[in-house]
Design an enzyme around this catalytic site. Structure first.
Site, PDB file in Angstrom:
ATOM      1  CE1 TYR A 131      -4.875   2.137   0.544  1.00  0.00           C
ATOM      2  CE2 TYR A 131      -4.861   0.965  -1.539  1.00  0.00           C
ATOM      3  CZ  TYR A 131      -4.786   0.964  -0.161  1.00  0.00           C
ATOM      4  OH  TYR A 131      -4.614  -0.222   0.502  1.00  0.00           O
TER       5      TYR A 131
ATOM      6  CE1 TYR B  87      -3.954  -2.127  -4.345  1.00  0.00           C
ATOM      7  CE2 TYR B  87      -5.634  -2.046  -2.638  1.00  0.00           C
ATOM      8  CZ  TYR B  87      -4.306  -2.096  -3.008  1.00  0.00           C
ATOM      9  OH  TYR B  87      -3.340  -2.113  -2.042  1.00  0.00           O
TER      10      TYR B  87
ATOM     11  NE  ARG C 188      -2.080  -7.064  -1.930  1.00  0.00           N
ATOM     12  CZ  ARG C 188      -1.952  -6.740  -0.640  1.00  0.00           C
ATOM     13  NH1 ARG C 188      -1.673  -5.520  -0.286  1.00  0.00           N
ATOM     14  NH2 ARG C 188      -2.096  -7.652   0.309  1.00  0.00           N
TER      15      ARG C 188
ATOM     16  CG  HIS D 202      -5.344  -4.850   2.060  1.00  0.00           C
ATOM     17  ND1 HIS D 202      -5.472  -4.975   0.702  1.00  0.00           N
ATOM     18  CD2 HIS D 202      -4.495  -3.810   2.256  1.00  0.00           C
ATOM     19  CE1 HIS D 202      -4.727  -4.057   0.097  1.00  0.00           C
ATOM     20  NE2 HIS D 202      -4.128  -3.337   1.020  1.00  0.00           N
TER      21      HIS D 202
ATOM     22  CG  HIS E 174      -2.254  -0.855   4.535  1.00  0.00           C
ATOM     23  ND1 HIS E 174      -1.119  -1.501   4.111  1.00  0.00           N
ATOM     24  CD2 HIS E 174      -3.019  -0.686   3.425  1.00  0.00           C
ATOM     25  CE1 HIS E 174      -1.192  -1.710   2.805  1.00  0.00           C
ATOM     26  NE2 HIS E 174      -2.335  -1.223   2.359  1.00  0.00           N
TER      27      HIS E 174
END
Lengths: 250, 193
Positions: free
Chosen positions: A116, A155, A165, A168, A170
């Protein structure tokens, strides 16, 4: 009851489902460590829905540009994000299956390497100077949203040893009322990390499977991008057409 | 009514800031110079079950205007709308867990045909670790109508004070303090809506 035109005189709305543990995760889910000290100990208090919850900001928030929905280019650098191009589209529906038009959809995601662009994301995967990982759009008159992006990477996180994780995106949605407010995550099909992810598994089946998009060949564009379809169903009814009551507000 | 098709919630996670708190999505200040009503500042801190401030939460508020009317097509009561007021706020907590809004005190909102609700602000709390968001309400300590508020009356008396923002005047400005305790001693009342 009528949802159009008249004031709400009733204080209980039978069609709005509250606290449904077959659909929503519990606050405390021990396998998700961060929930242990942030979840209320005491039960939620049942209250009637009033005009305060049956209204909401959804109809009044609508400041977006078409560029906001293209995550491959909305960094504004002139360059294109690295990764597998994807189109993510679907319908936003109320609990009766009616489309929710003109509602704000905000998304955020990791880059193709699983990183991110955020001051608290420090793991050693490369940043992409042409990728912010944020987007937004309004649903159209049929409740349809559509984003162009790149497939996010998985990640690692520190919830448990060797925790990763799954890929995905959000999603944040308002819908017609405060009761329909939803923040959730969309997952990609056929990911072996699903079974190992406590955040995803906090949602009971069959609702858990509904967090997974389907590959949609009719959405895939030849020689351009893979298509995924994911519909989102919000609590409560779509009450009235979305119109500003009067004037412009900023 | 089948609930089978609803989309479940997931945590907002730790990385929402660039998307949800970008400059034009953040809404700490709900008022403009022309907005009608008493100017108030809301300040508070979000705490976890260890009493530690939560530095990665997001607080959203939704409220009626000065006259008690919501800017929403369902609210058709014959009360004035204020063209300068939407009534929605969104603020991230800072490193010390603090959030703030500049808004106006809302008017009373009808409950049913006969009763009114005391002036209040709906508050939503999102954070890493919260698989669903939390919903609560802010009431005003100096408001006599609290005693008859039909929602507040559903709350056990010993827990009501967690919903009452305390008024102070700081440098001539009216400040209401509303801390949010996610868990443990003084746990804020959260509603099932």
């Amino acid at each position: 009851m009528s949802w159009k035109g008249t004031a709400v005189e009733s204080t209980t709305i039978g069609t709005i489902i509250r606290g449904d543990r077959e659909v929503f995760p519990p606050y405390l889910y021990a396998a998700y460590r961060a929930s242990n000290r942030r979840s209320p100990n005491l039960p939620l208090i049942e209250v009637p829905l009033t005009l305060s919850e049956l209204t909401g900001p959804g109809p009044a928030i609508s400041e977006v540009t078409p560029e906001d929905a293209d995550l491959t280019r909305n960094a504004g650098t002139g360059g294109e994000a690295i990764g597998q191009r994807i189109i993510v589209t679907g319908r936003v529906l109320d609990e009766h299956g009616r489309p929710v038009p003109n509602t704000l959809v905000e998304i955020w995601q990791a880059n193709a390497a699983g990183r991110y662009l955020h001051r608290n994301d420090h793991w050693p995967a490369p940043l992409d100077p042409n990728f912010l990982g944020i987007g937004r759009c309004l649903t159209d008159e049929h409740g349809v949203y559509r984003f162009l992006s790149i497939r996010p990477g998985a990640y690692p996180w520190r919830n448990h040893p060797n925790a990763w994780r799954p890929s995905h995106i959000h999603f944040s949605l308002f819908g017609p009322s405060l009761a329909s407010r939803l923040i959730t995550q969309m997952y990609f099909p056929d990911d072996p990390l699903h079974a190992l992810d406590p955040i995803m598994n906090a949602v009971p089946e069959p609702a858990r499977s509904r967090l997974i998009a389907t590959y949609a060949h009719d959405v895939t564009e030849p020689e351009w991008a893979l298509g995924y379809r994911w519909d989102i169903v919000l609590r409560g009814p779509q009450a009235t057409p979305f119109e500003e009551p009067e004037g412009e507000v900023r | 009514m089948s609930t089978a098709r609803l989309t479940g919630a997931q945590t907002v996670g730790p990385f929402f800031h660039p998307a949800l708190l970008r400059e034009d999505a953040r809404r700490n200040v709900l008022v403009q110079p022309e907005t009608e009503g008493e100017r108030i500042r809301i300040e508070g801190c979000v705490y976890d079950g260890d009493g530690v401030p939560v530095p990665d939460a997001m607080v959203e508020i939704w409220q009626a205007n000065h006259y008690g009317r919501h800017r929403h097509p369902l609210d058709q009561r014959p009360l004035p709308l204020d063209p300068t007021f939407i009534g929605f706020g969104r603020c991230g907590t800072d490193d010390a867990g603090r959030y703030w809004f500049e808004t106006i005190k809302p008017g009373p909102v009808s409950f049913d045909g006969e009763r009114s609700q005391a002036p209040h602000i709906c508050v939503l709390v999102f954070a890493r670790g919260l698989l669903n968001h939390l919903v609560t309400r802010l009431y005003f300590a100096d408001e006599p109508a609290n005693a008859a508020d039909p929602v507040l009356q559903r709350v056990p008396p010993e827990r009501r004070e967690t919903l009452i923002a305390q008024r102070a005047v700081v440098d001539g400005a009216v400040v209401y303090r509303f801390d949010i305790v996610l868990q443990g001693d003084g746990e804020t009342v959260f509603f099932n809506i």
